[in-house]
Design a protein around this motif. Structure first.
Motif, mmCIF file in Angstrom:
data_model
loop_
_atom_site.group_PDB
_atom_site.id
_atom_site.type_symbol
_atom_site.label_atom_id
_atom_site.label_comp_id
_atom_site.label_asym_id
_atom_site.label_seq_id
_atom_site.Cartn_x
_atom_site.Cartn_y
_atom_site.Cartn_z
ATOM 1 N N MET A 1 0.836 -1.205 0.000
ATOM 2 C CA MET A 1 0.000 0.000 0.000
ATOM 3 C C MET A 1 0.872 1.257 0.000
ATOM 4 N N SER A 2 0.442 2.183 -0.808
ATOM 5 C CA SER A 2 1.231 3.406 -0.938
ATOM 6 C C SER A 2 0.806 4.451 0.095
ATOM 7 N N VAL A 3 1.746 4.885 0.901
ATOM 8 C CA VAL A 3 1.446 5.931 1.886
ATOM 9 C C VAL A 3 1.533 7.296 1.217
ATOM 10 N N LEU A 4 2.550 7.420 0.384
ATOM 11 C CA LEU A 4 2.821 8.702 -0.249
ATOM 12 C C LEU A 4 3.006 8.475 -1.736
ATOM 13 N N GLU A 5 2.325 9.290 -2.514
ATOM 14 C CA GLU A 5 2.490 9.171 -3.946
ATOM 15 C C GLU A 5 2.624 10.562 -4.552
ATOM 16 N N ALA A 6 3.719 10.771 -5.268
ATOM 17 C CA ALA A 6 3.917 12.032 -5.986
ATOM 18 C C ALA A 6 3.747 11.720 -7.459
ATOM 19 N N ARG A 7 2.831 12.448 -8.104
ATOM 20 C CA ARG A 7 2.544 12.189 -9.523
ATOM 21 C C ARG A 7 2.969 13.366 -10.375
ATOM 22 N N ASN A 8 4.020 13.130 -11.121
ATOM 23 C CA ASN A 8 4.473 14.106 -12.112
ATOM 24 C C ASN A 8 4.585 15.533 -11.586
ATOM 25 N N ILE A 9 5.353 15.672 -10.497
ATOM 26 C CA ILE A 9 5.482 16.980 -9.840
ATOM 27 C C ILE A 9 6.426 17.894 -10.611
ATOM 28 N N VAL A 10 5.891 19.046 -10.968
ATOM 29 C CA VAL A 10 6.689 20.094 -11.609
ATOM 30 C C VAL A 10 6.612 21.325 -10.732
ATOM 31 N N LYS A 11 7.769 21.958 -10.504
ATOM 32 C CA LYS A 11 7.760 23.225 -9.791
ATOM 33 C C LYS A 11 8.632 24.238 -10.518
ATOM 34 N N VAL A 12 7.992 25.316 -10.934
ATOM 35 C CA VAL A 12 8.727 26.409 -11.584
ATOM 36 C C VAL A 12 8.636 27.619 -10.664
ATOM 37 N N TYR A 13 9.778 28.141 -10.278
ATOM 38 C CA TYR A 13 9.796 29.390 -9.499
ATOM 39 C C TYR A 13 9.809 30.555 -10.474
ATOM 40 N N GLY A 14 8.960 31.532 -10.232
ATOM 41 C CA GLY A 14 8.872 32.668 -11.143
ATOM 42 C C GLY A 14 7.985 32.285 -12.309
ATOM 43 N N LYS A 15 7.568 33.254 -13.067
ATOM 44 C CA LYS A 15 6.671 32.978 -14.206
ATOM 45 C C LYS A 15 7.418 32.167 -15.267
ATOM 46 N N ALA A 16 6.775 31.087 -15.718
ATOM 47 C CA ALA A 16 7.441 30.167 -16.642
ATOM 48 C C ALA A 16 7.943 30.861 -17.900
ATOM 49 N N GLU A 17 7.147 31.800 -18.396
ATOM 50 C CA GLU A 17 7.553 32.444 -19.648
ATOM 51 C C GLU A 17 8.549 33.591 -19.410
ATOM 52 N N ALA A 18 8.663 34.006 -18.146
ATOM 53 C CA ALA A 18 9.546 35.143 -17.860
ATOM 54 C C ALA A 18 11.003 34.701 -17.833
ATOM 55 N N GLU A 19 11.856 35.624 -18.085
ATOM 56 C CA GLU A 19 13.285 35.333 -17.965
ATOM 57 C C GLU A 19 13.615 35.136 -16.494
ATOM 58 N N GLY A 20 14.517 34.250 -16.214
ATOM 59 C CA GLY A 20 14.923 34.041 -14.830
ATOM 60 C C GLY A 20 14.051 33.033 -14.104
ATOM 61 N N ALA A 21 13.057 32.451 -14.776
ATOM 62 C CA ALA A 21 12.265 31.390 -14.143
ATOM 63 C C ALA A 21 13.154 30.153 -13.958
ATOM 64 N N THR A 22 12.975 29.496 -12.797
ATOM 65 C CA THR A 22 13.775 28.292 -12.521
ATOM 66 C C THR A 22 12.864 27.077 -12.431
ATOM 67 N N THR A 23 13.161 26.052 -13.191
ATOM 68 C CA THR A 23 12.432 24.794 -13.041
ATOM 69 C C THR A 23 13.152 23.978 -11.976
ATOM 70 N N ALA A 24 12.595 23.992 -10.776
ATOM 71 C CA ALA A 24 13.257 23.301 -9.661
ATOM 72 C C ALA A 24 12.941 21.810 -9.678
ATOM 73 N N LEU A 25 11.734 21.450 -10.105
ATOM 74 C CA LEU A 25 11.363 20.038 -10.221
ATOM 75 C C LEU A 25 10.720 19.813 -11.575
ATOM 76 N N ASN A 26 11.110 18.724 -12.201
ATOM 77 C CA ASN A 26 10.707 18.544 -13.582
ATOM 78 C C ASN A 26 10.122 17.149 -13.811
ATOM 79 N N GLY A 27 8.962 16.898 -13.152
ATOM 80 C CA GLY A 27 8.271 15.628 -13.388
ATOM 81 C C GLY A 27 8.710 14.518 -12.441
ATOM 82 N N ILE A 28 8.587 14.769 -11.144
ATOM 83 C CA ILE A 28 8.977 13.742 -10.159
ATOM 84 C C ILE A 28 7.828 12.754 -9.944
ATOM 85 N N GLN A 29 8.152 11.460 -10.080
ATOM 86 C CA GLN A 29 7.205 10.377 -9.789
ATOM 87 C C GLN A 29 7.796 9.568 -8.651
ATOM 88 N N LEU A 30 7.015 9.403 -7.599
ATOM 89 C CA LEU A 30 7.555 8.692 -6.447
ATOM 90 C C LEU A 30 6.420 7.997 -5.722
#
Ligand code: ADP
Ligand code: ADP
Length: 236
Positions: free
Chosen positions: A1-30
């Motif tokens: 049984m899964s206690v914790l499930e992360a599905r395709n987690i993406v995290k972008v700091y700052g506006k994605a289209e703006a300059e200087g945006a950082t993709t900190a997480l890019n599709g984490i599955q766990l």
């Protein structure tokens, strides 16, 4: 049984289209199963803190879902989420965050007081955990009067009082010498083996990670590889 499930987690700091945006997480599955002892390792800047913040509901992913005990974390409103976190998550921090104005017993009881548990229930739980972690004799003492190892065991007890689904341990050995690192890792191992509580460790420390059953390596915000112990007795 899964206690914790992360599905395709993406995290972008700052506006994605703006300059200087950082993709900190890019599709984490766990997927973390009940009673598992898991380490997440990765170099500085790889996204460990961001991931832990998202897995604990402190931060929202840009996209993707986190299920904790089958419940979708980021669908909850702020109040329900705060309540859910207090009940379902335990945290162990690098510097333990014990309150100096409270005794060891009061520190351990605090999360139960916030949950308005009955006095008899609190007493019973404190005794159970103090017995397991051998801190019965120091319950009336203040944190500055106990050893580093005792402070660690107090912090782990406090993280467990509300019977959380999972314990998040963020660099628990970060500031510690090898003897203290061994103490805290043995404590967390006890949590997994004797209480069957799931522990997710985030660390730089290979020694700490060696206690775990599985190590997931992240790099540039994505899972790079993982290692699993075949059995209790095998080393990695
Ligand atoms: P780690 O914990 O592995 O060191 P972090 O999750 O702290 O990694 O950082 C991952 C990436 O996201 C890094 O490039 C970092 O600079 C960036 N980052 C982290 N927090 C923020 C923030 N609040 N705003 C903008 N960028 C951030
Ligand atoms: P024990 O005898 O229970 O193993 P010690 O008092 O010998 O514990 O402390 C072990 C180590 O833990 C010492 O190096 C000390 O500096 C460190 N330590 C003590 N308290 C803390 C704390 N609150 N946070 C981080 N490290 C601590």
């Amino acid at each position: 049984m899964s206690v914790l499930e992360a599905r395709n987690i993406v995290k972008v700091y700052g506006k994605a289209e703006a300059e200087g945006a950082t993709t900190a997480l890019n599709g984490i599955q766990l997927s973390v199963t009940k009673g598992e002892f898991l380490a997440i390792m990765g170099p500085s800047g790889s996204g460990k803190t961001t991931l832990l913040n998202i897995l604990s509901g402190i931060d929202k992913p840009t996209s993707g879902e986190v299920l904790l005990g089958g419940v979708m974390l980021h669908d909850m409103d702020a109040n329900s989420l705060a309540q859910f976190r207090r009940k379902q998550l335990g945290f162990v921090f690098q510097d333990f965050n014990l309150l100096d104005s409270l005794t060891v017993k009061e520190n351990i009881m605090l999360p139960m007081i916030l949950e308005k548990k009955s006095v008899s229930e609190m007493e019973e739980k404190v005794q159970e955990l103090a017995g397991l972690f051998e801190i019965e004799d120091i319950l009336h003492k203040y944190p500055y009067h106990i050893s580093g190892g005792q402070q660690q065991r107090t912090a782990v007890s406090r993280a467990l009082v509300n019977d959380p689904q999972i314990i998040y341990a963020d660099e628990p050995t970060g500031n510690l010498d090898s003897k203290s690192s061994t103490t805290i890792m043995e404590c967390l191992e006890k949590v997994v083996k004797e209480l069957s509580t799931t522990v997710l460790l985030v660390t730089h420390d290979v020694f700490a990670a060696s206690y775990c059953q599985r190590i997931v390596f992240i790099r540039d915000g994505a899972i790079h590889s993982s290692l699993e112990k075949k059995s209790e007795r095998t080393k990695f």
